[in-house]
Design an enzyme around this catalytic site. Sequence first.
Site, PDB file in Angstrom:
ATOM      1  N   GLU A 117       0.742  -1.182  -0.024  1.00  0.00           N
ATOM      2  CA  GLU A 117      -0.031   0.067  -0.051  1.00  0.00           C
ATOM      3  C   GLU A 117       0.945   1.192  -0.150  1.00  0.00           C
ATOM      4  OE1 GLU A 117      -2.565  -0.009   3.420  1.00  0.00           O
ATOM      5  OE2 GLU A 117      -2.949  -2.184   3.186  1.00  0.00           O
ATOM      6  N   LYS A 119       2.031   4.713   1.614  1.00  0.00           N
ATOM      7  CA  LYS A 119       1.983   5.203   3.102  1.00  0.00           C
ATOM      8  C   LYS A 119       1.631   6.728   2.956  1.00  0.00           C
ATOM      9  CE  LYS A 119       5.360   5.562   6.946  1.00  0.00           C
ATOM     10  NZ  LYS A 119       4.682   6.769   7.581  1.00  0.00           N
ATOM     11  N   ASP A 121       1.082  10.491   3.740  1.00  0.00           N
ATOM     12  CA  ASP A 121       1.677  11.394   4.746  1.00  0.00           C
ATOM     13  C   ASP A 121       0.966  12.447   5.711  1.00  0.00           C
ATOM     14  OD1 ASP A 121       3.486  12.121   6.579  1.00  0.00           O
ATOM     15  OD2 ASP A 121       4.827  13.143   4.807  1.00  0.00           O
ATOM     16  N   TYR A 233      -7.127   0.163   7.555  1.00  0.00           N
ATOM     17  CA  TYR A 233      -7.115  -1.023   8.702  1.00  0.00           C
ATOM     18  C   TYR A 233      -8.557  -1.089   9.216  1.00  0.00           C
ATOM     19  CZ  TYR A 233      -4.553  -3.653  12.300  1.00  0.00           C
ATOM     20  OH  TYR A 233      -4.092  -4.304  13.215  1.00  0.00           O
ATOM     21  N   LYS A 319      10.445   3.875   3.766  1.00  0.00           N
ATOM     22  CA  LYS A 319      10.259   5.178   3.246  1.00  0.00           C
ATOM     23  C   LYS A 319      11.174   5.723   2.293  1.00  0.00           C
ATOM     24  CE  LYS A 319       8.835   7.256   7.644  1.00  0.00           C
ATOM     25  NZ  LYS A 319       9.199   8.320   8.664  1.00  0.00           N
ATOM     26  N   CYS A 413      17.204  48.837   2.650  1.00  0.00           N
ATOM     27  CA  CYS A 413      16.327  48.210   1.741  1.00  0.00           C
ATOM     28  C   CYS A 413      17.092  48.097   0.535  1.00  0.00           C
ATOM     29  CB  CYS A 413      14.982  49.137   1.483  1.00  0.00           C
ATOM     30  SG  CYS A 413      14.064  48.289   0.281  1.00  0.00           S
ATOM     31  N   CYS A 416      15.099  50.273  -2.379  1.00  0.00           N
ATOM     32  CA  CYS A 416      14.811  51.780  -2.011  1.00  0.00           C
ATOM     33  C   CYS A 416      15.746  52.671  -1.125  1.00  0.00           C
ATOM     34  CB  CYS A 416      13.331  52.124  -1.672  1.00  0.00           C
ATOM     35  SG  CYS A 416      12.959  51.934  -0.052  1.00  0.00           S
ATOM     36  N   CYS A 431      11.139  46.738   5.311  1.00  0.00           N
ATOM     37  CA  CYS A 431      11.586  47.977   4.722  1.00  0.00           C
ATOM     38  C   CYS A 431      10.342  48.945   5.074  1.00  0.00           C
ATOM     39  CB  CYS A 431      11.553  48.338   3.237  1.00  0.00           C
ATOM     40  SG  CYS A 431      11.469  49.922   2.371  1.00  0.00           S
ATOM     41  N   CYS A 437       8.431  52.549  -2.012  1.00  0.00           N
ATOM     42  CA  CYS A 437       9.382  51.428  -2.397  1.00  0.00           C
ATOM     43  C   CYS A 437       9.047  50.539  -3.522  1.00  0.00           C
ATOM     44  CB  CYS A 437       9.487  50.431  -1.164  1.00  0.00           C
ATOM     45  SG  CYS A 437      10.885  49.236  -1.201  1.00  0.00           S
TER      46      CYS A 437
HETATM   47  S1  IVH Z   1      -0.938   0.510   8.686  1.00  0.00           S
HETATM   48  C1  IVH Z   1      -0.463  -1.666  12.802  1.00  0.00           C
HETATM   49  N1  IVH Z   1      -1.237   1.483   6.401  1.00  0.00           N
HETATM   50  O1  IVH Z   1       1.979   5.656   9.055  1.00  0.00           O
HETATM   51  C2  IVH Z   1      -0.596  -1.123  11.444  1.00  0.00           C
HETATM   52  N2  IVH Z   1      -0.111   3.007   8.023  1.00  0.00           N
HETATM   53  O2  IVH Z   1       4.614   5.505  10.391  1.00  0.00           O
HETATM   54  C3  IVH Z   1      -1.302   0.079  11.208  1.00  0.00           C
HETATM   55  N3  IVH Z   1       0.422   5.243   7.420  1.00  0.00           N
HETATM   56  O3  IVH Z   1       0.793   5.334  12.248  1.00  0.00           O
HETATM   57  C4  IVH Z   1      -0.783   1.198  10.292  1.00  0.00           C
HETATM   58  N4  IVH Z   1      -0.290   4.857   5.438  1.00  0.00           N
HETATM   59  O4  IVH Z   1      -0.328   6.840  10.420  1.00  0.00           O
HETATM   60  C5  IVH Z   1      -0.781   1.678   7.805  1.00  0.00           C
HETATM   61  N5  IVH Z   1      -1.302   2.434   4.173  1.00  0.00           N
HETATM   62  C6  IVH Z   1      -0.988   2.678   5.420  1.00  0.00           C
HETATM   63  C7  IVH Z   1      -0.589   3.883   5.829  1.00  0.00           C
HETATM   64  C8  IVH Z   1      -0.187   3.964   7.439  1.00  0.00           C
HETATM   65  C9  IVH Z   1       0.252   5.933   6.055  1.00  0.00           C
HETATM   66  C10 IVH Z   1       0.706   5.909   8.668  1.00  0.00           C
HETATM   67  C11 IVH Z   1       0.086   5.705   9.855  1.00  0.00           C
HETATM   68  C12 IVH Z   1       1.068   5.025  10.745  1.00  0.00           C
HETATM   69  C13 IVH Z   1       2.438   5.541  10.290  1.00  0.00           C
HETATM   70  C14 IVH Z   1       3.526   4.732  10.671  1.00  0.00           C
END
Ligand code: IVH
Length: 679
Positions: A117, A119, A121, A233, A319, A413, A416, A431, A437
């Site tokens: 999946e 991740k 942010d 999840y 990451k 500045c 000016c 300034c 200016c």
């Molecule tokens: S699973 C026990 N899936 O990343 C597993 N987390 O660095 C529960 N996050 O705390 C998390 N995308 O906030 C999972 N596809 C994804 C995610 C994900 C982002 C975040 C989540 C977690 C953090 C860990």
Amino acid sequence: MEDLFSEIEAPEREEIIALRKELEEQNYRYYVLNAPTMSDREFDQKMRRLQDLEKYHPEMDDPKSPTKHVGSDLSKKSGFLQITHKYPMLSLANTYSREEVEDWVKKLPQDVEIVCELKFDGLSISLWYEDGLLTHAVTRGDGVKGDDVLNNIKTIPSIPWTLPQIAGMESPRFLEMRGEVLLPWKNFERLNQEREMDEEPLFANPRNAASGTLKLQDAKEVARRGLDTYLYYMLGDNLPADTHYDRLQSARRWGFPISEHVEVCHSVDEVMAYINTWDTKRKDLPVATDGIVLKVNNLQQQQALGYTAKTPRWPIAYKFPAEKQLTLLRSITYQVGRTGVITPVANLDPVQLSGTVVQRATLHNEDFIRSLHIQEGDRVWVEKGGEIIPKITGKEEDNIDENNYSYTFPTVCPECGATLVRVEGEAAWRCPNETNCPPQIKGKLEHFVSRKAMNIDGLGTETIDLLYSQHLLHDIADIYNLKATDIARQERLGEKSAQNILDGIERSKQVPWARVLFALGIKMVGETTAKKIARRFPSINALQQADREQLTAIEDVGEQIADNVVAWLHEPANLALVERLAEAGLTMTAEENDNVMGNALEGKTIVISGTFTQHSRDEYKTLIEAYGGKNSGSVSSKTSFILAGENMGPEKRKKAETLGVALLTEDEFLQLINTNTTK
Ligand code: IVH
């Protein structure tokens, strides 16, 4: 011998103590203040170092060490109710190394399926559904307890408030969906632009912006900013399916927002292919991602793998490396903004970063430069902060001690020559020469004509530059004296453009009072603040009588803003300016329906009729208001549309037909607020 041994180890012990302190502070900065001063990578590296050291020094064991608990976003004064998680919210083991990902996969049972999946942010959220109703939305907090931010979560259109009944699927008594709350890039950029206009500190990235937004005590503002979410999840008793992937599919059927980019992989090669694909493709996504999460698919296998102290063993996060580059700082120059703020700019040897060539990056302010001991000729790290404005984040090697470091910020500045001033408590030098200016004059003109202000088409930066250099524009009121011949005789501009510009200028006279107030460019009075002030003081005359106390009584207007407004309106040059603008015919008085917040349903009167499946009537009422619309009980010629459910009243239907008022289904309505707000 023993003494010698412990002497050798003393520095390591000190390092452990120092690292614990540093990491705790960073946790607080990251989770509570939303303003970290360390990159994720550096944090992770330090955490690893601490873990290693602790392994060799069991005598230093401390259950409070940051290696033993997750960072906490709990803040004592948050004003949210704190709730204990049903299942603790642990973080994920993570790595920046592809080899470690390979090792992790290879150690799993032979026949394992791995779900890959993205991740996301943002910040994690836990949604509780009790007897099919969304009852709580809890932040991670310290992993054990979190803040219940339900009202804010309910502004996210894609989150269902109830679980629909689906044939063949039993609704669980208790269901917990976990996922990530995000601010899409587009909304993040818009928010930062607004904050820049308001001279509020910018959010460094969408994660911090999402987190700051979710902790607001103003659901309307949360709705306006446009959060979004992906859920990844599912937890609870008697849930459907015995694999993670199938659970996500069930969740999708219940109407939860589940990413489309989830894949089941069967080998290291497939996992690596997924990582490689998304390392590039993620740059085209509408939301920020910082890696890939790999999860063992089978729930029984998950359970068998168990947990370490801090993280479960069945998932791992890979990451992506931060996009940063080392390059030469050729020189530092100084840029003067619309409000006179002087920003130091790094001029760099060009480098490739996230698909573009970067040659200039912000150095923020004097304190920033000093704290990093930056000097021309250094090799510096450049990063894309939130991927918009590149920024300098450090230097290759800091071998300068305080006594050998010298740097002086300019005293006058660069544009000016006026002597710069630094207001106490502010990081920026300014300034003060507001009216003479050049960049400040041009900046004010650009702001005045911009889309959210007077929206005058055709008057772009270049045209303003041109007209300014020809002495045709010096202040904003001059715009209304421009003649077709003045414009048409300019190089590049013909009669057609001249007419275009004049039409735009004419149309701007209809722009409502709140936007005119915003367009004036009073320090710290951004679009939203201007709206709030205009609502309380519905004309320029009323506002001119306002004092500090009346102004600070307005929501979100602090003393500084109030002082800026009063000072601006009492400055003789500005009084003359306002008079000229009023004479030109600008709208200086509010119309009745100017009072709504600017968003998807702005200016719309909506009637709700019938019964609904996705939200209750009350919930739809809240949504209408949260998106700036007005809810009304009866259909009339003023009705913009009817939100029509099942079994709509026959009277209303007839009336709607006669008046030609449109009917929108729930789905159409949700799509309307969704696409106009967050996408
Ligand atoms: S699973 C026990 N899936 O990343 C597993 N987390 O660095 C529960 N996050 O705390 C998390 N995308 O906030 C999972 N596809 C994804 C995610 C994900 C982002 C975040 C989540 C977690 C953090 C860990």
